[in-house]
Design a protein around this motif. Structure first.
Motif, PDB file in Angstrom:
ATOM      1  N   ILE A 131      54.562  35.369  65.604  1.00 60.62           N
ATOM      2  CA  ILE A 131      55.669  34.631  64.997  1.00 60.62           C
ATOM      3  C   ILE A 131      55.300  33.180  64.707  1.00 60.62           C
ATOM      4  N   ASP A 132      54.348  32.619  65.469  1.00 63.85           N
ATOM      5  CA  ASP A 132      53.956  31.224  65.272  1.00 63.85           C
ATOM      6  C   ASP A 132      52.717  31.086  64.391  1.00 63.85           C
ATOM      7  N   GLU A 133      52.179  32.187  63.916  1.00 66.54           N
ATOM      8  CA  GLU A 133      50.988  32.156  63.095  1.00 66.54           C
ATOM      9  C   GLU A 133      51.348  32.234  61.614  1.00 66.54           C
ATOM     10  N   LYS A 134      50.397  31.881  60.777  1.00 69.43           N
ATOM     11  CA  LYS A 134      50.598  31.961  59.341  1.00 69.43           C
ATOM     12  C   LYS A 134      50.555  33.413  58.887  1.00 69.43           C
ATOM     13  N   PRO A 135      51.243  33.753  57.795  1.00 76.51           N
ATOM     14  CA  PRO A 135      51.220  35.127  57.298  1.00 76.51           C
ATOM     15  C   PRO A 135      49.792  35.581  57.001  1.00 76.51           C
ATOM     16  N   GLY A 136      49.476  36.799  57.384  1.00 81.56           N
ATOM     17  CA  GLY A 136      48.141  37.313  57.192  1.00 81.56           C
ATOM     18  C   GLY A 136      47.872  37.696  55.748  1.00 81.56           C
ATOM     19  N   LYS A 137      46.607  37.941  55.474  1.00 75.57           N
ATOM     20  CA  LYS A 137      46.203  38.313  54.125  1.00 75.57           C
ATOM     21  C   LYS A 137      46.538  39.766  53.828  1.00 75.57           C
ATOM     22  N   TYR A 138      46.568  40.597  54.872  1.00 74.71           N
ATOM     23  CA  TYR A 138      46.801  42.018  54.695  1.00 74.71           C
ATOM     24  C   TYR A 138      47.989  42.466  55.541  1.00 74.71           C
ATOM     25  N   MET A 139      48.579  43.588  55.127  1.00 74.12           N
ATOM     26  CA  MET A 139      49.634  44.254  55.886  1.00 74.12           C
ATOM     27  C   MET A 139      49.139  45.634  56.288  1.00 74.12           C
ATOM     28  N   LEU A 140      49.515  46.039  57.482  1.00 72.91           N
ATOM     29  CA  LEU A 140      49.070  47.322  58.006  1.00 72.91           C
ATOM     30  C   LEU A 140      50.017  48.421  57.537  1.00 72.91           C
ATOM     31  N   GLY A 141      49.500  49.316  56.710  1.00 74.56           N
ATOM     32  CA  GLY A 141      50.326  50.385  56.172  1.00 74.56           C
ATOM     33  C   GLY A 141      50.991  49.994  54.870  1.00 74.56           C
ATOM     34  N   LEU A 142      51.325  50.997  54.059  1.00 72.44           N
ATOM     35  CA  LEU A 142      51.970  50.743  52.773  1.00 72.44           C
ATOM     36  C   LEU A 142      53.387  50.250  52.992  1.00 72.44           C
ATOM     37  N   PRO A 143      53.780  49.122  52.406  1.00 73.96           N
ATOM     38  CA  PRO A 143      55.162  48.633  52.565  1.00 73.96           C
ATOM     39  C   PRO A 143      56.170  49.649  52.027  1.00 73.96           C
ATOM     40  N   ILE A 144      57.272  49.795  52.725  1.00 68.99           N
ATOM     41  CA  ILE A 144      58.266  50.799  52.341  1.00 68.99           C
ATOM     42  C   ILE A 144      58.904  50.514  50.986  1.00 68.99           C
ATOM     43  N   PRO A 145      59.108  49.239  50.567  1.00 71.88           N
ATOM     44  CA  PRO A 145      59.636  49.036  49.207  1.00 71.88           C
ATOM     45  C   PRO A 145      58.695  49.550  48.128  1.00 71.88           C
ATOM     46  N   VAL A 146      57.387  49.428  48.344  1.00 77.54           N
ATOM     47  CA  VAL A 146      56.419  49.933  47.362  1.00 77.54           C
ATOM     48  C   VAL A 146      56.470  51.455  47.297  1.00 77.54           C
ATOM     49  N   ALA A 147      56.535  52.096  48.461  1.00 78.68           N
ATOM     50  CA  ALA A 147      56.628  53.558  48.481  1.00 78.68           C
ATOM     51  C   ALA A 147      57.903  54.038  47.807  1.00 78.68           C
ATOM     52  N   VAL A 150      57.645  53.902  43.987  1.00 79.70           N
ATOM     53  CA  VAL A 150      56.912  55.032  43.387  1.00 79.70           C
ATOM     54  C   VAL A 150      57.863  56.197  43.119  1.00 79.70           C
ATOM     55  N   LEU A 151      58.680  56.546  44.099  1.00 71.01           N
ATOM     56  CA  LEU A 151      59.586  57.688  43.935  1.00 71.01           C
ATOM     57  C   LEU A 151      60.667  57.398  42.900  1.00 71.01           C
ATOM     58  N   ILE A 152      61.288  56.223  43.002  1.00 70.00           N
ATOM     59  CA  ILE A 152      62.409  55.910  42.121  1.00 70.00           C
ATOM     60  C   ILE A 152      61.938  55.726  40.684  1.00 70.00           C
ATOM     61  N   SER A 153      60.799  55.066  40.485  1.00 70.22           N
ATOM     62  CA  SER A 153      60.292  54.881  39.126  1.00 70.22           C
ATOM     63  C   SER A 153      59.886  56.200  38.500  1.00 70.22           C
ATOM     64  N   THR A 154      59.450  57.152  39.318  1.00 70.45           N
ATOM     65  CA  THR A 154      59.134  58.485  38.794  1.00 70.45           C
ATOM     66  C   THR A 154      60.391  59.166  38.264  1.00 70.45           C
ATOM     67  N   VAL A 155      61.467  59.105  39.040  1.00 71.54           N
ATOM     68  CA  VAL A 155      62.733  59.691  38.602  1.00 71.54           C
ATOM     69  C   VAL A 155      63.228  59.029  37.322  1.00 71.54           C
ATOM     70  N   MET A 156      63.148  57.706  37.261  1.00 73.51           N
ATOM     71  CA  MET A 156      63.635  56.981  36.096  1.00 73.51           C
ATOM     72  C   MET A 156      62.764  57.232  34.865  1.00 73.51           C
ATOM     73  N   ALA A 157      61.443  57.349  35.060  1.00 76.89           N
ATOM     74  CA  ALA A 157      60.554  57.601  33.928  1.00 76.89           C
ATOM     75  C   ALA A 157      60.802  58.975  33.327  1.00 76.89           C
ATOM     76  N   PHE A 158      60.995  59.991  34.168  1.00 74.01           N
ATOM     77  CA  PHE A 158      61.276  61.327  33.652  1.00 74.01           C
ATOM     78  C   PHE A 158      62.633  61.374  32.958  1.00 74.01           C
ATOM     79  N   HIS A 159      63.591  60.625  33.481  1.00 77.42           N
ATOM     80  CA  HIS A 159      64.900  60.565  32.823  1.00 77.42           C
ATOM     81  C   HIS A 159      64.800  59.912  31.453  1.00 77.42           C
TER      82      HIS A 159
END
Length: 299
Positions: A131-147, A150-159
């Motif tokens: 909590i007292d450190e600067k934000p890291g360069k990487y995140m462990l695991g795929l962020p849930i908003p990105v995942a 992918v699903l929502i944009s697929t639905v919208m693209a097919f629509h």
């Protein structure tokens, strides 16, 4: 009245607005069989989740600008993300492409929700430790908003191209399973918080914008999101392979150096023993035996 004391409400209000977007998407999916027009309803639910992405991106920046970061805001944001980017997209993708599998499809959709919950819980633990450190360069695991994107944009693209529901349920199930694994994996993805405006980044952004315009004109606008998140995930996987190879090389070098260290120390010890027998110390001086000076003087 000091209005600065109410600044902490601003990021929380944006977080709750994102939570409402997820709740609205869930309610649309719940009324899907009653209202009819499944494709349009799923499209509305997808739009609500996309709007939740805006609120999710805004609340963190507002908290940093007003200096109102807190553990309460961290946990509230994670709970909101679980609903908006975990439960809501899981329900949308189930009604869109997994419902034909029956209970198996429901379980696959739940994998996405479970993976998102684990990802957010791990993120909270790591954030509180640093909590007292600067934000890291990487995140462990795929962020849930990105995942979720992918699903929502697929639905919208097919629509957008006129396909109401997919017929390839196996491909959708594979996509959901892979995204669920990437969220709980140890693959490192860039946080983009250290992004600086350089010639390289400017060229990459320009190339992405040109590709996005081409995809929007030739295919559909929602397909642009698929392109962007696809590039982000591909970048993370390529960098993870590079980092793993780099770590493996460093471990091999460390093991080789550790294996050579005992041999070098034994060689140094043997040289010291030989010098001691010859009467030579570390300062390269000759050790004379007792009475040697008198013998030299008498001669």
């Amino acid at each position: 009245m000091d209005f600065r004391k109410t600044y902490f409400l601003l990021p929380n209000l944006f977080t709750l607005a994102g939570l409402f977007c997820g709740f609205y998407a869930i309610s649309v999916c719940a009324r899907l069989s009653d209202e009819g027009g499944g494709s349009d309803a799923l499209y509305k639910a997808s739009l609500a989740i996309m709007l939740g992405l805006f609120f999710d991106a805004a609340d963190g920046r507002i908290a940093r600008l007003t200096r109102t970061q807190s553990e309460l805001g961290l946990h509230l944001d994670s709970l909101s993300d679980l609903v908006t980017f975990g439960v809501a997209p899981g329900l949308v993708i189930y009604r869109w492409g997994l419902e034909g599998f029956g209970r198996a499809g429901l379980f696959i959709a739940f994998l996405f929700v479970a993976g998102g919950a684990f990802r957010l819980a791990r993120f909270n633990v790591l954030s509180l430790r640093a909590i007292d450190e600067k934000p890291g360069k990487y995140m462990l695991g795929l962020p849930i908003p990105v995942a979720a994107t992918v699903l929502i944009s697929t639905v919208m693209a097919f629509h957008a191209i006129g396909i109401n529901q997919t017929t390839n349920h196996i491909l959708v199930a594979t996509l959901v399973t892979v995204l669920s694994y990437l969220m709980i994996s140890r693959v490192r993805f860039r946080s983009m918080k250290d992004l600086k405006l350089t010639k390289r980044t400017t060229a990459v952004v320009g190339l992405l914008l040109a590709s996005a315009v081409l995809v929007a004109v030739r295919i559909s606008r929602p397909a642009v999101l698929i392109l962007l998140v696809g590039c982000y995930i591909t970048l993370g996987l390529i960098e993870e392979m590079y980092l793993l190879r780099k770590g493996r090389v460093e471990r091999l070098r460390a093991a080789r150096a550790q294996a050579l260290a005992p041999a070098a120390s034994e060689e140094v010890a043997s040289e010291d023993e030989v010098l001691a027998e010859l009467g030579i110390d570390d300062d390269a001086t000759i050790r004379t035996a007792p009475g040697a000076e008198s013998v030299v003087a008498s001669t």
